[in-house]
Design a protein around this motif. Structure first.
Motif, PDB file in Angstrom:
ATOM      1  N   CYS A   5       0.854  -1.185   0.000  1.00  0.00           N
ATOM      2  CA  CYS A   5       0.000   0.000   0.000  1.00  0.00           C
ATOM      3  C   CYS A   5       0.892   1.238   0.000  1.00  0.00           C
ATOM      4  CB  CYS A   5      -0.894  -0.009   1.246  1.00  0.00           C
ATOM      5  SG  CYS A   5      -1.994   1.419   1.291  1.00  0.00           S
ATOM      6  N   ALA A  44       0.691   5.218   0.541  1.00  0.00           N
ATOM      7  CA  ALA A  44      -0.115   6.376   0.934  1.00  0.00           C
ATOM      8  C   ALA A  44       0.714   7.637   0.766  1.00  0.00           C
ATOM      9  CB  ALA A  44      -0.543   6.239   2.396  1.00  0.00           C
ATOM     10  N   LYS A  50      -1.533  -0.881  -4.065  1.00  0.00           N
ATOM     11  CA  LYS A  50      -2.768  -0.102  -3.898  1.00  0.00           C
ATOM     12  C   LYS A  50      -2.413   1.290  -3.384  1.00  0.00           C
ATOM     13  CE  LYS A  50      -5.857  -3.991  -3.181  1.00  0.00           C
ATOM     14  NZ  LYS A  50      -6.884  -4.615  -2.346  1.00  0.00           N
ATOM     15  N   ILE A  74      -3.118   5.153  -1.969  1.00  0.00           N
ATOM     16  CA  ILE A  74      -4.052   6.030  -1.232  1.00  0.00           C
ATOM     17  C   ILE A  74      -3.429   7.414  -1.240  1.00  0.00           C
ATOM     18  CG2 ILE A  74      -5.196   6.481   0.971  1.00  0.00           C
ATOM     19  CD1 ILE A  74      -4.727   3.576   1.757  1.00  0.00           C
ATOM     20  N   ARG A  94      -9.603  11.138   6.183  1.00  0.00           N
ATOM     21  CA  ARG A  94      -9.239  10.589   4.885  1.00  0.00           C
ATOM     22  C   ARG A  94      -8.392   9.334   5.009  1.00  0.00           C
ATOM     23  NH1 ARG A  94      -7.059  16.065   2.102  1.00  0.00           N
ATOM     24  NH2 ARG A  94      -5.838  15.985   4.017  1.00  0.00           N
ATOM     25  N   GLU A 138      -9.385   4.618   5.211  1.00  0.00           N
ATOM     26  CA  GLU A 138      -8.694   3.560   4.473  1.00  0.00           C
ATOM     27  C   GLU A 138      -8.019   2.551   5.401  1.00  0.00           C
ATOM     28  OE1 GLU A 138      -8.989   3.436   1.310  1.00  0.00           O
ATOM     29  OE2 GLU A 138      -9.547   5.465   0.680  1.00  0.00           O
ATOM     30  N   THR A 139      -8.390   2.579   6.673  1.00  0.00           N
ATOM     31  CA  THR A 139      -7.713   1.703   7.639  1.00  0.00           C
ATOM     32  C   THR A 139      -7.719   0.249   7.199  1.00  0.00           C
ATOM     33  OG1 THR A 139      -8.376   3.233   9.378  1.00  0.00           O
ATOM     34  CG2 THR A 139      -7.561   1.096  10.086  1.00  0.00           C
ATOM     35  N   VAL A 160      -7.773  -1.163   4.145  1.00  0.00           N
ATOM     36  CA  VAL A 160      -6.777  -1.423   3.093  1.00  0.00           C
ATOM     37  C   VAL A 160      -5.373  -1.417   3.699  1.00  0.00           C
ATOM     38  CG1 VAL A 160      -5.860  -0.655   0.883  1.00  0.00           C
ATOM     39  CG2 VAL A 160      -8.267  -0.284   1.411  1.00  0.00           C
ATOM     40  N   ARG A 184      -8.000  14.408  -2.985  1.00  0.00           N
ATOM     41  CA  ARG A 184      -9.053  13.908  -2.119  1.00  0.00           C
ATOM     42  C   ARG A 184      -9.542  15.149  -1.375  1.00  0.00           C
ATOM     43  NH1 ARG A 184      -8.645   8.198   0.109  1.00  0.00           N
ATOM     44  NH2 ARG A 184      -7.247   7.884  -1.618  1.00  0.00           N
TER      45      ARG A 184
END
Ligand SMILES: Nc1ncnc2c1ncn2[C@@H]1O[C@H](COP(=O)(O)O)[C@@H](O)[C@H]1O
Ligand SMILES: Nc1ncnc2c1ncn2[C@@H]1O[C@H](COP(=O)(O)O)[C@@H](O)[C@H]1O
Ligand SMILES: Nc1ncnc2c1ncn2[C@@H]1O[C@H](COP(=O)(O)O)[C@@H](O)[C@H]1O
Ligand SMILES: Nc1ncnc2c1ncn2[C@@H]1O[C@H](COP(=O)(O)O)[C@@H](O)[C@H]1O
Ligand SMILES: [Mg+2]
Ligand SMILES: [Mg+2]
Ligand SMILES: [Mg+2]
Ligand SMILES: [Mg+2]
Ligand SMILES: [Mg+2]
Ligand SMILES: [Mg+2]
Ligand SMILES: [Mg+2]
Ligand SMILES: [Mg+2]
Lengths: 214, 214, 214, 214, 214, 214, 214, 214
Positions: free
Chosen positions: B87, B89, B114, B116, B126, B130-131, B133, G4
Motif C-alpha cells: 500500500c 499512501a 494499492k 491512497i 481521509r 482507508e484503515t 486497506v 481527495r
C-alpha cells in the motif's frame, strides 16, 4: 495521570506497548509497568540506566536487566524462536551497546539472532569472511558510527532488506551520529532503510516484523 | 570507460542494476542500457527528465516512459503480480510524483500496489477511512513532505512494516525536505524506517524485497 | 543595578512582568521579587530549579513552588477562573513538565484548564477519544517532542487556535527539540502557530490572552 | 588593477600560480594568462566553462581545453612522466568530472596516472578486482559523492596515502556533498585526508607533491 | 566477543592496528592489548584518559602513558628515526594536546619531528621566523582552532604537503571546531588536506606515511 | 615550550598581548604572566574561572579578579581615563557578565564607560529613556542574547558606531547564541558590526581602539 | 485521482479547504476548484504565479487574482466585515508581498484589516507613531525579514496576541529567512507566536480565528 | 503606500537613508528616489542590477551607476575628501565587487580610500609588502571569501580597527560565505568586527563613521 497506557497496541500493531525509559522517573516506570502487568502483557523498558533498573528488578520478580543493552524485560513465557534468523552486524567495539539493544529487542519478540560484531569497512576481510551468514539471514541490521559505511557494503552483498542504525560513536565532525545517519540515508546500495541515531530498539522491532512475515 | 556496469547484481542482490538517470548524458545512458540489454537484463532508469527520455524511448523499442514518476522501463516479459500487495499512501497532491516513483518501481519488480493519495493528517478522516486497506497490506509506503507526520500515524494503525519517504514538498523551514526527514526519523511509532528525501525508488525497491519474502 | 524591572508592563501589556529564573542567582531573584512586591504585583518565576526555589519559598510567605512545572508563584488574591477553558494536550509522559509549565502559567492568569496528557499520534485513539473536549476549548495548547506531529493532528480536528509547543524530549536526530519545532512550523493544518522549544510559559501566556478576549 | 599575480609561487611552492576560473570574466582571465605567459610560466585554468574557454583557446596558441575536467592548460614543453604513479578511483559515473579534474591536474605536473572509474562500494567486487593496481600506486585519490564510503574502503586496502574527494553528486540529504565530506572526515581507516567538495584540482595537486617526493 | 582485532593490518597497511581508546572499558582495552601482544605487535592506544591509563600502565611492563597527548604506547624495540623530518606547527597554547597527539604518533612510527608551537597568525612574525625549518620539512602538520588560518599561511610558504588539523579550541561560533574545519577545507593555498577535528593521531599517521616514502 | 609570548604586540598593535584563560592550566598561566611581567607589561587574563584565579591573585601582588567579568587584571599604573566615553547597553540581567567583560576590558585600556543594563526591546521605554546618554557616547556596545534585537534598535538611534555582542543567554532555538549572532549580522540598521558570541573582551578592546582615535 | 478534497473541513474547522497553489499544475487546480465549487464553497488559492492564475481567472467567472499577494479568490457573497480589526505591520518594502498575503486571507474571511507597512526597527519612530492603532487592534500580525526584530518590539507595546511572520527577505546570513524565524522564536516579549517563513496565509487565517472569537 | 521613507535619518544618524535596491521594482525605486530628492538629500542605491539601473540613470540627471559595485549614486555637491584614509584590502580577484561596494560607499560619504586588491594569505608577501599603507590607515576593511583568513592576518599587523567582510566567493564547503563569516567571527586577532556576507555597503558605511570621528 501522567500516562495513558496504550493497551490496545498488541491488537492493533501485533506487539504490546513498549516503555521508553529515558526521562521517566522510577515512580512513573513502576506505574506503567503495573498497568501493563495487570493487562497480562509482557514488558520491555528501553534506555533504562542501571540506577533506575535496580529497584525495578527487585520489585518485579522475573524481570531481567540487560546491562550492555540497557533494557529491562519481563516475560511470562519465553517465546519459541523463529527458524529464520536476523543477522546483526556492527562496525566497532564501541557500537556494541546499540547492536545489543537491537538483539535483546529481537529476541524478546521470539527471533533467532546471529551477531557479527567489530567488522567495520577499514578491515574489509572481517565482514567479507561472514558473507555466507549474511546471505542466509532473512533480514540484516547493520550498526555503525563515524562514517557509517558498513550498511552500504552489507547491502551490496545480500538479497535481504538491510536496516541501517547510525550510532553516536565518534568525535569532532561525527556530530553525535549525524554524519553516520546522513551517510546511510545516501547509500547508493538498494534495499536499505534507516532508523534514528542509536535506535537499536527500533531496528530490532522492525527486523522482527520482517522476519516473522508468514 | 565512464561506467563499469554491475551485471553480477541480479545474482548477488536478486535484482538487476538500476540506472540513476540524474546527471548522466543521453550518450552515457544509451551505453549503459545497451550493456544491460546485451546481458538480457530488464532496464529501469530513474530520475530521467522528459527531454532525455524522448530519444531513448525511440531508440529502445518496448521501452516506456512514466511521466509523473520520471522513470523509463524496458521489460522483456511482464512479471506476474504478487498476491499480497504494497500500500502506498501519500499526504498531498504535490507528493504524488514521489509516490508514483515508488509505485512504478514496485510494479516493475512484479508487485501488486494499492495507492491512497492526498490523505494527509490535517484531515485525518481521509486516512482513517482507508484503515482496512492499510491493515491488509504486507508492507506500507508512506510519503509526505512539510511536517512529515503521515508515516507516524500510519505506523500506529498497522502491523506491517512502514517505509517512510520524506519529500521536498514545502517551503521556508521545510528546508528542502530535511524537516520531513527528521520528523520521520524521530517517529514515536514502531516498525518504521526511512529512506532519503524524494527517494521513491528506494522505497519501492525495499517494499518489493519485503513483499516477496517467501 | 543589574535589573531594571518593567513595572509599567501591567498597564502596557495587561500582565505584570514575569521573572525568567534561569541563569539568575537567588540574590538577583530576591531583589526583583522584592521590587515587584513593593509595587503590589503578583509574581511568577519560571525555569526555577528546586535548589533556588527552596530559600525563596521560605522568605516569601504565600509563595508556592510547582515542582513539575518548575514555577514559583505568589498571588495576593486567587483570580476568578474563566468560564471558557484552555485545553492542554501533550504527546508523551516525558512532555508533561512543559505542559505543566503552560498549565500553571494559564491558571496564574485566571484561566480554566483541561489537560489531556500522554495522547501521542502513535496511538491515535487516545487523542480521538478526547475530540469533544478539544472542540469545546476556546484555545488549545499541543505539546510534543520527537516528531512533533500532535499539533497538526489536533489542528485538523478543531475550530479554535492551536498553540504548538515543541519539547526537547527525544534523542539522536531530535536535536534537542529542533526536529519537533521544524515539524510544527511546517504543519499543513491551519490555525496553528509555534513558540520556542520547551516554552510552556509562552504558550500558557498567549493562550490566556486569547481565552480572555472579551 | 584587479589582480596581483603571484609570480614568485613557482620558487616558493615548487609550482606556478594556477588560475581559479570560476567567477572571473574572460577579460580578467586573459590579463592574468598574459601576465603568467610573460613570465614564461605554464598555465592551468580550473573551473572554466566551455563558453569562456572558447575565445581563450583561440587567442592562446597551444592551449588545450579539457571538457570533462573543465580545465584549460597551456604548456611550453610536455613534462616527462613519473615512473611511480597516482591511482584515481571514483565511485560512480557522475563522479567522473571531478576525477578527471584531478587527473588533468596531476598530468599537467608530469605524473603518471591510472584511473579506476565507477567502482563504488555497492558492488564491492569492482574495486576489489583492482586491488593490485591500488597497492602499486604511490598515492591514491578516491572520489565519491552520496555516502562517500569509497575512500574508507580503499584506505583499508593499501599502504599509500589516500586523498579523499567528496563530490556534490546525489540529492536530498546529500546536501550538496556535505554528507560525503563528513563521512570521509570520519573515516575509521587511517592514512586518509580530505579536500573540499568537488576539489579535484586540489587532490591532483597534492597527489603530485607526494608522488614526486624524491 | 566484542572485538575482532585486525592482525592482518601490519601486512596490508604497513602499520599494526591502533586502538581507539575512547568509549572502551579497561577490560576491553586489556583484551585487545593482550591479543596484539600475543601477535608480537607494538601497541598504541589513543584518546585514553589518565584514569583508564593508570591500571594498564601497571599491567603492561614497558608501556608509557603520554599525558598531554593522552596516548599509551608499548614498543618492543625503539624504531630508528628517519633522517627527513615532520614539522608540527600549532597556533596556540590550547592546541598543544592535539599537536602532541600527532607528535607521539609520528615518533611511534619512527619519524623525526620538529615542533613549532604557539605561532598563530595574529602574530605573524612568530611563524615567519621559522620559515627555514618549515621549508626543510618533508611534510608539515598545521594545527589550529578558532578561525583555523594557520594551515593556509603555512601552505603558502612551503613546497611540502601540509596536513591541516582543526581543533575544538574556541567558543561561541567556533561550534566545537567546525569553523576551523570549514576554513581549512576552503583554503586558497594548494597542497593542503584536512583530517577530522582534534584528530592528531590521523595527522601523525598520515605524515609518517608520507615522510617514509622511499 | 608551550607558549611563544607575543611581546612585540604593544608596539605593533598598540596594546600588549592579552591572555585567553580558558583551557589553560594554572601552571601555563603563571608562566605566561611571568613572561609578560618581566617585559614590564600590564596583564589581562580573560575567561578565567574563580578556581584558577584564586592562586594567581595570591601569587601576583596587585592583581585583581573581577568576578562577574571573569577577568584578572594587573596594572602597574592606573591609566588616565578618556574624556569621551563608551556606552555599554545590555538587554537582560543574564547578559550582564558579558557586558561586564567588555567594561573591565575597556577600563583596563583607560576608557570611561557608562553602562545601561537590563534595557531590552520588550520594554522599549527603558532604552528610549537613555537616548541622550547613548547619543553622547563616542561608540556604543550593545549586548543581547535570545532574539538579539537591541543592537538594531540602538543603531537606529545614534550616530556613533555600534558594536554588537550576541550572548549565549536563552534556551531551545537560541542554539547557544547562534540566533542572536545571526540576527545582529542581518541588522537593517547601518553602522553596526558584530563580534563572536559572548565575546565581551573583543567588543571592549575594539571600542577602546575607536574611542581613543585622536 | 491525485486529490481527495477535504469538503468536510468547513464543518470541522469552521473554514473551507484552501488550495496550496505551489507545485500544482493548472489542470490539478481546475479539478480541485471545480470540486469545491460543486460543493458551493468559497475558494482561495495561495502561492499562485501570475502565469497559472491567468487561465483560471478566465475560466472561473467572479474570481479575482491579487497580484502582490499571489492569491486567487472566488467568493459567492462578500462577507460582512468585523467591527474589531487585525493590524498588519511589516518592516520593509520588500516584506509587503507576505503582508499582503496575510491581508487578502484575513479579508477573505470577513475581517477588517489596518496595514502599517515599511516601519522597521532601524527607524523606530515609524512604528512608535502608530502605537495607538496597534493598541486598538484585537490581534496584530508583524512581518519582517533580515533580523526579524519588529514582532518583539510590537509585542512589547500591545495587549493583543502578536503573530510573527518571518520573511525570506535579506541576503548572506539571513539564510532564506531562517535568521528572522529563529529571532522571532526567541523573542523575550510575551504573547507572541510564530508561523513558517513567508507564511502570510497562515498568519491571516489564524488572526481571523482570533479576531472572530465571540 | 509601500514605503515610509526615513527622512529624519540624516539628523538622527548623521547620514541620509540609503536605498536597498535588491527586490525592489524600478517603480518603487523611482518613488523613493523622488521622495529623497524632494527633501534635498543625496541618494545611494545599493545592490542594483544593471537592468534596473539603466532607466533610473536616464531619468535622474547627475546620477552615476558604478557597475562593479552595483551602486547608483546621485550627489548634489561632491563632498570634500578626508585627510585620513580608509584602506580596503581584498583577498582575491573575485572579491573585488564587494570591495568596490565598500569603496564607492565610503567615497560617497567623503572618505579617502586606498585599495589593496588580490592580496590573499596564500601568497603572504603580497599583503606584507603593503604593511606601511595598512599601518597609516585610520581604519581597515578586509574582504575575503573561502577560508576568510585575510582579516586575521591584517588585524595582527595594524593598530587601527579592522572591519571584516566575508564574501560568498568559493564553492563546496564555503556554503555561500558562511565559512568565511564564521572564520572571521573566531579570529584570534583583536580589534576586528564582522558584517554580513557580501555586505560591502555596511563596511563602507561603518568605516566612514570611524574615519570621520573628530
Ligand atoms: N529506544 C526507543 N527508541 C525509540 N522509540 C522507542 C524506544 N523505546 C520505546 N519506544 C517507543 O516509544 C513508545 C513509548 O513512549 P512513552 O509513552 O514515552 O513510554 C513506545 O510505544 C515505543 O514504540
Ligand atoms: N520561561 C520563559 N520563557 C520565555 N520567556 C520568559 C520565560 N519566563 C519569563 N519570560 C519573559 O522574560 C522576561 C523577563 O526576563 P528577565 O528580565 O531576564 O527576567 C519576562 O518579561 C517574560 O516575558
Ligand atoms: N584518535 C583516533 N582518531 C581516529 N581514528 C583512530 C584514533 N585512534 C585509533 N583510530 C583508528 O581506529 C581504529 C580502531 O578502532 P577500534 O577497533 O574501535 O579500536 C584503528 O584501526 C585506528 O586506525
Ligand atoms: N547593501 C545593503 N546591505 C545592507 N543594508 C543595506 C544595504 N543597502 C541599504 N541598506 C540599509 O537598508 C535600509 C533601506 O532598506 P529599504 O527601506 O528596504 O530600502 C537603509 O536604511 C540602509 O541602511
Ligand atoms: Mg576494531
Ligand atoms: Mg490536499
Ligand atoms: Mg506513552
Ligand atoms: Mg555505476
Ligand atoms: Mg599564544
Ligand atoms: Mg529584565
Ligand atoms: Mg525602508
Ligand atoms: Mg589571485
Amino acid at each position: 495521570g501522567h500516562s495513558r497506557v496504550d493497551h490496545d497496541r498488541l491488537d492493533r500493531n501485533g506487539a504490546a506497548e513498549v516503555i521508553f525509559g529515558q526521562g521517566k522517573t522510577v515512580d512513573q516506570l513502576r506505574d506503567i509497568m503495573n498497568s501493563l502487568s495487570q493487562h497480562g502483557q509482557d514488558i520491555l523498558v528501553s534506555r533504562l540506566t542501571e540506577e533506575k533498573a535496580e529497584p525495578l528488578v527487585k520489585e518485579f520478580p522475573g524481570s531481567v536487566y540487560h546491562e550492555t543493552a540497557r533494557i529491562l524485560t519481563l516475560q511470562h513465557t519465553k517465546p519459541e524462536l523463529t527458524k529464520t534468523f536476523i543477522c546483526i552486524a556492527c562496525a566497532g567495539t564501541s557500537d556494541v551497546p546499540v547492536a545489543e539493544e537491537a538483539r535483546i529487542t529481537a529476541e524478546f519478540y521470539g527471533n533467532s539472532v546471529k551477531p557479527i560484531y567489530d567488522a567495520g569497512v577499514a578491515g574489509l576481510h572481517r565482514i567479507l569472511a561472514e558473507t555466507e551468514v549474511l546471505r542466509q539471514a532473512r533480514v540484516v541490521i547493520a550498526v555503525a558510527g563515524m562514517e557509517g559505511a558498513l550498511p552500504s557494503v552489507v547491502a551490496g552483498l545480500v538479497k535481504a532488506p538491510v536496516i541501517a542504525v547510525p550510532t553516536s560513536v565518534g568525535y569532532g565532525a561525527s556530530f553525535g551520529g549525524a554524519t553516520a545517519l546522513l551517510a546511510m540515508l545516501n547509500s547508493c546500495a538498494s534495499g536499505l532503510s534507516v532508523v534514528n541515531i542509536d535506535n537499536g530498539f527500533g531496528a530490532g522491532y522492525l527486523a522482527s516484523m520482517i522476519n516473522k512475515i508468514a
